[in-house]
Design a protein around this motif. Structure first.
Motif, PDB file in Angstrom:
ATOM      1  N   ASP A 138      32.349  74.865 -37.492  1.00 24.29           N
ATOM      2  CA  ASP A 138      32.856  74.814 -36.127  1.00 24.29           C
ATOM      3  C   ASP A 138      33.654  76.078 -35.818  1.00 24.29           C
ATOM      4  OD1 ASP A 138      31.991  72.573 -34.730  1.00 24.29           O
ATOM      5  OD2 ASP A 138      33.437  71.259 -35.709  1.00 24.29           O
ATOM      6  N   ALA A 139      33.759  76.396 -34.533  1.00 28.14           N
ATOM      7  CA  ALA A 139      34.552  77.548 -34.111  1.00 28.14           C
ATOM      8  C   ALA A 139      35.982  77.410 -34.630  1.00 28.14           C
ATOM      9  CB  ALA A 139      34.553  77.647 -32.580  1.00 28.14           C
ATOM     10  N   GLY A 140      36.500  78.504 -35.141  1.00 25.79           N
ATOM     11  CA  GLY A 140      37.851  78.502 -35.677  1.00 25.79           C
ATOM     12  C   GLY A 140      37.927  78.246 -37.166  1.00 25.79           C
ATOM     13  N   TRP A 141      36.786  77.930 -37.792  1.00 27.97           N
ATOM     14  CA  TRP A 141      36.767  77.625 -39.224  1.00 27.97           C
ATOM     15  C   TRP A 141      35.728  78.472 -39.958  1.00 27.97           C
ATOM     16  CZ3 TRP A 141      40.763  74.657 -40.499  1.00 27.97           C
ATOM     17  CH2 TRP A 141      41.285  73.784 -39.549  1.00 27.97           C
ATOM     18  N   ARG A 142      35.463  79.670 -39.478  1.00 24.73           N
ATOM     19  CA  ARG A 142      34.343  80.470 -39.977  1.00 24.73           C
ATOM     20  C   ARG A 142      34.384  80.729 -41.479  1.00 24.73           C
ATOM     21  NH1 ARG A 142      30.828  79.267 -36.275  1.00 24.73           N
ATOM     22  NH2 ARG A 142      31.352  79.992 -34.207  1.00 24.73           N
ATOM     23  N   GLY A 143      35.524  80.993 -42.054  1.00 24.07           N
ATOM     24  CA  GLY A 143      35.595  81.295 -43.472  1.00 24.07           C
ATOM     25  C   GLY A 143      35.164  80.164 -44.374  1.00 24.07           C
ATOM     26  N   LEU A 144      35.187  78.945 -43.847  1.00 23.67           N
ATOM     27  CA  LEU A 144      34.824  77.800 -44.665  1.00 23.67           C
ATOM     28  C   LEU A 144      33.343  77.808 -45.032  1.00 23.67           C
ATOM     29  CD1 LEU A 144      36.825  74.881 -42.989  1.00 23.67           C
ATOM     30  CD2 LEU A 144      37.502  76.408 -44.850  1.00 23.67           C
ATOM     31  N   GLY A 145      32.512  78.350 -44.163  1.00 19.30           N
ATOM     32  CA  GLY A 145      31.079  78.399 -44.452  1.00 19.30           C
ATOM     33  C   GLY A 145      30.788  79.224 -45.692  1.00 19.30           C
ATOM     34  N   THR A 146      31.456  80.367 -45.812  1.00 24.69           N
ATOM     35  CA  THR A 146      31.269  81.217 -46.993  1.00 24.69           C
ATOM     36  C   THR A 146      31.738  80.502 -48.250  1.00 24.69           C
ATOM     37  OG1 THR A 146      31.519  83.228 -45.678  1.00 24.69           O
ATOM     38  CG2 THR A 146      31.883  83.414 -48.053  1.00 24.69           C
ATOM     39  N   ARG A 147      32.883  79.828 -48.162  1.00 25.64           N
ATOM     40  CA  ARG A 147      33.380  79.089 -49.323  1.00 25.64           C
ATOM     41  C   ARG A 147      32.401  78.006 -49.764  1.00 25.64           C
ATOM     42  NH1 ARG A 147      39.217  77.335 -47.335  1.00 25.64           N
ATOM     43  NH2 ARG A 147      38.755  75.676 -48.856  1.00 25.64           N
TER      44      ARG A 147
ATOM     45  N   TYR B 265      24.564  68.338 -50.502  1.00 27.60           N
ATOM     46  CA  TYR B 265      25.268  68.925 -49.362  1.00 27.60           C
ATOM     47  C   TYR B 265      26.761  68.728 -49.555  1.00 27.60           C
ATOM     48  CZ  TYR B 265      21.391  70.316 -46.443  1.00 27.60           C
ATOM     49  OH  TYR B 265      20.302  70.980 -45.948  1.00 27.60           O
ATOM     50  N   LEU B 266      27.502  69.792 -49.298  1.00 27.51           N
ATOM     51  CA  LEU B 266      28.953  69.772 -49.394  1.00 27.51           C
ATOM     52  C   LEU B 266      29.555  69.984 -48.013  1.00 27.51           C
ATOM     53  CD1 LEU B 266      29.513  72.029 -52.554  1.00 27.51           C
ATOM     54  CD2 LEU B 266      29.283  69.531 -52.464  1.00 27.51           C
ATOM     55  N   GLY B 267      30.723  69.398 -47.781  1.00 25.45           N
ATOM     56  CA  GLY B 267      31.404  69.570 -46.505  1.00 25.45           C
ATOM     57  C   GLY B 267      32.896  69.691 -46.682  1.00 25.45           C
ATOM     58  N   ILE B 268      33.548  70.182 -45.646  1.00 23.11           N
ATOM     59  CA  ILE B 268      35.011  70.244 -45.595  1.00 23.11           C
ATOM     60  C   ILE B 268      35.459  69.571 -44.308  1.00 23.11           C
ATOM     61  CG2 ILE B 268      37.033  71.751 -45.373  1.00 23.11           C
ATOM     62  CD1 ILE B 268      35.658  73.760 -47.169  1.00 23.11           C
ATOM     63  N   ARG B 269      36.459  68.700 -44.445  1.00 26.08           N
ATOM     64  CA  ARG B 269      37.009  67.989 -43.296  1.00 26.08           C
ATOM     65  C   ARG B 269      38.433  68.471 -43.016  1.00 26.08           C
ATOM     66  NH1 ARG B 269      34.194  63.538 -41.797  1.00 26.08           N
ATOM     67  NH2 ARG B 269      32.516  62.861 -43.198  1.00 26.08           N
ATOM     68  N   HIS B 270      38.763  68.516 -41.756  1.00 27.26           N
ATOM     69  CA  HIS B 270      40.136  68.764 -41.336  1.00 27.26           C
ATOM     70  C   HIS B 270      40.490  67.738 -40.274  1.00 27.26           C
ATOM     71  CE1 HIS B 270      41.647  72.395 -43.375  1.00 27.26           C
ATOM     72  NE2 HIS B 270      40.359  72.664 -43.537  1.00 27.26           N
ATOM     73  N   GLY B 271      41.612  67.059 -40.470  1.00 24.12           N
ATOM     74  CA  GLY B 271      41.985  65.988 -39.559  1.00 24.12           C
ATOM     75  C   GLY B 271      40.964  64.882 -39.525  1.00 24.12           C
TER      76      GLY B 271
ATOM     77  N   GLU C  26      38.416  71.935 -51.747  1.00 25.89           N
ATOM     78  CA  GLU C  26      38.383  71.124 -50.528  1.00 25.89           C
ATOM     79  C   GLU C  26      37.017  70.508 -50.265  1.00 25.89           C
ATOM     80  OE1 GLU C  26      40.912  71.874 -46.846  1.00 25.89           O
ATOM     81  OE2 GLU C  26      40.424  73.911 -47.495  1.00 25.89           O
ATOM     82  N   ALA C  27      35.987  70.994 -50.936  1.00 27.18           N
ATOM     83  CA  ALA C  27      34.624  70.537 -50.668  1.00 27.18           C
ATOM     84  C   ALA C  27      34.406  69.132 -51.202  1.00 27.18           C
ATOM     85  CB  ALA C  27      33.624  71.488 -51.300  1.00 27.18           C
ATOM     86  N   VAL C  28      33.724  68.313 -50.405  1.00 32.11           N
ATOM     87  CA  VAL C  28      33.360  66.963 -50.813  1.00 32.11           C
ATOM     88  C   VAL C  28      31.852  66.808 -50.707  1.00 32.11           C
ATOM     89  CG1 VAL C  28      35.565  65.970 -50.139  1.00 32.11           C
ATOM     90  CG2 VAL C  28      33.703  66.054 -48.467  1.00 32.11           C
ATOM     91  N   ARG C  29      31.292  65.979 -51.565  1.00 32.22           N
ATOM     92  CA  ARG C  29      29.861  65.689 -51.518  1.00 32.22           C
ATOM     93  C   ARG C  29      29.581  64.807 -50.305  1.00 32.22           C
ATOM     94  NH1 ARG C  29      25.642  64.872 -55.468  1.00 32.22           N
ATOM     95  NH2 ARG C  29      23.748  64.435 -54.265  1.00 32.22           N
ATOM     96  N   LEU C  30      28.641  65.227 -49.474  1.00 27.58           N
ATOM     97  CA  LEU C  30      28.280  64.459 -48.286  1.00 27.58           C
ATOM     98  C   LEU C  30      27.190  63.449 -48.631  1.00 27.58           C
ATOM     99  CD1 LEU C  30      28.317  67.347 -45.648  1.00 27.58           C
ATOM    100  CD2 LEU C  30      30.104  65.649 -46.097  1.00 27.58           C
ATOM    101  N   ARG C  31      27.284  62.276 -48.016  1.00 26.07           N
ATOM    102  CA  ARG C  31      26.387  61.163 -48.323  1.00 26.07           C
ATOM    103  C   ARG C  31      25.641  60.723 -47.063  1.00 26.07           C
ATOM    104  NH1 ARG C  31      26.674  61.119 -53.957  1.00 26.07           N
ATOM    105  NH2 ARG C  31      28.852  61.466 -54.592  1.00 26.07           N
TER     106      ARG C  31
END
Length: 235
Positions: free
Chosen positions: A164-173, A133-139, A99-104
């Motif tokens: 963000d709150a509610g997405w804590r596990g994503l930081g570890t990934r 830097y990598l990021g994950i987007r939802h919606g 799910e990770a994308v390269r941030l620009r």
């Protein structure tokens, strides 16, 4: 005995892989102020080094030093001593994340907003230039990110881990995904965490990071009227 490059990691970065970012006066170094608040001095700075740092940063400036414990000379005001722990990769399960994308650069406004909401540490408009830097987007919304900050010969620091709150596990990934990219270059991941952040310390230890060093950020105010240095500005 020579010090380890991670003992004074900011100096090692600015005099090594990040030298192209360095603003220098004599032996005093700093990142551009819109990239990072960090400054650096040699392991054992002398009076001339402190004068150069005062001239480089300007009178009454907020200065952040990290690394070997040093006692500033008269005229410098100590504002805070922030204890930190330095952890190094000791067998973490680093892996890419689908799910990770390269941030620009176009993502910077969203990255700054996420950093303001979550307060992962200093993140400024040009921090993204320091590494991947990598990021994950939802919606369509950026909800998590992590990336690279200090680049030291053979080592790269993981930083800016926030969700963000509610997405804590994503930081570890994302942390593990960033670590995977660092390893692919033949380098070793490391990171810093506030000594007081017990939850983060437990997490990093559980992931396979090993405590290497107890250090601190020294927050100072430079002298109001620094003495002129005999050393001229260098590129």
């Amino acid at each position: 005995m020579p010090s380890h490059p991670l003992d004074n990691s900011i100096h090692s970065a600015l005099s090594g892989p990040h030298a192209h970012f360095a603003q220098r006066r004599g032996n005093a170094l700093r990142y551009p102020v819109d990239m990072s608040p960090f400054t650096a001095l040699p392991d054992r700075p002398d009076e001339a080094d402190w004068k150069d740092l005062a001239a480089l940063t300007g009178p009454g400036a907020r200065v952040v030093l990290s690394g070997p414990a040093v006692q500033p000379p008269d005229g410098w005001e100590v504002r805070a001593l922030v204890p930190l722990l330095q952890f190094v990769d000791d067998g973490i399960a680093a892996a890419p994340d689908e799910e990770a994308v390269r941030l620009r650069g176009t993502d910077v406004p969203e990255m700054l907003a996420l950093a303001r909401r979550t307060e992962p540490g200093p993140f400024l408009p040009r921090t993204i230039e320091m590494g991947t830097y990598l990021g994950i987007r939802h919606g369509g919304r950026l909800v998590a990110m992590a990336g690279e900050r200090l680049h030291v010969p053979g080592w790269t620091e993981i930083s800016g881990v926030c969700t963000d709150a509610g997405w804590r596990g994503l930081g570890t990934r994302l942390l593990l995904a960033v670590a995977a990219g660092i390893r692919e270059r033949g380098e070793t991941p490391f990171l810093h965490v506030l000594s007081s952040n017990e939850n983060a310390v437990r997490l990093y230890e559980s992931l396979g990071f090993r405590l290497r060093l107890r250090t601190a950020n020294l927050v100072l105010t430079s002298p109001a009227s620094p003495e002129p240095s005999e050393v001229g500005d260098e590129p």
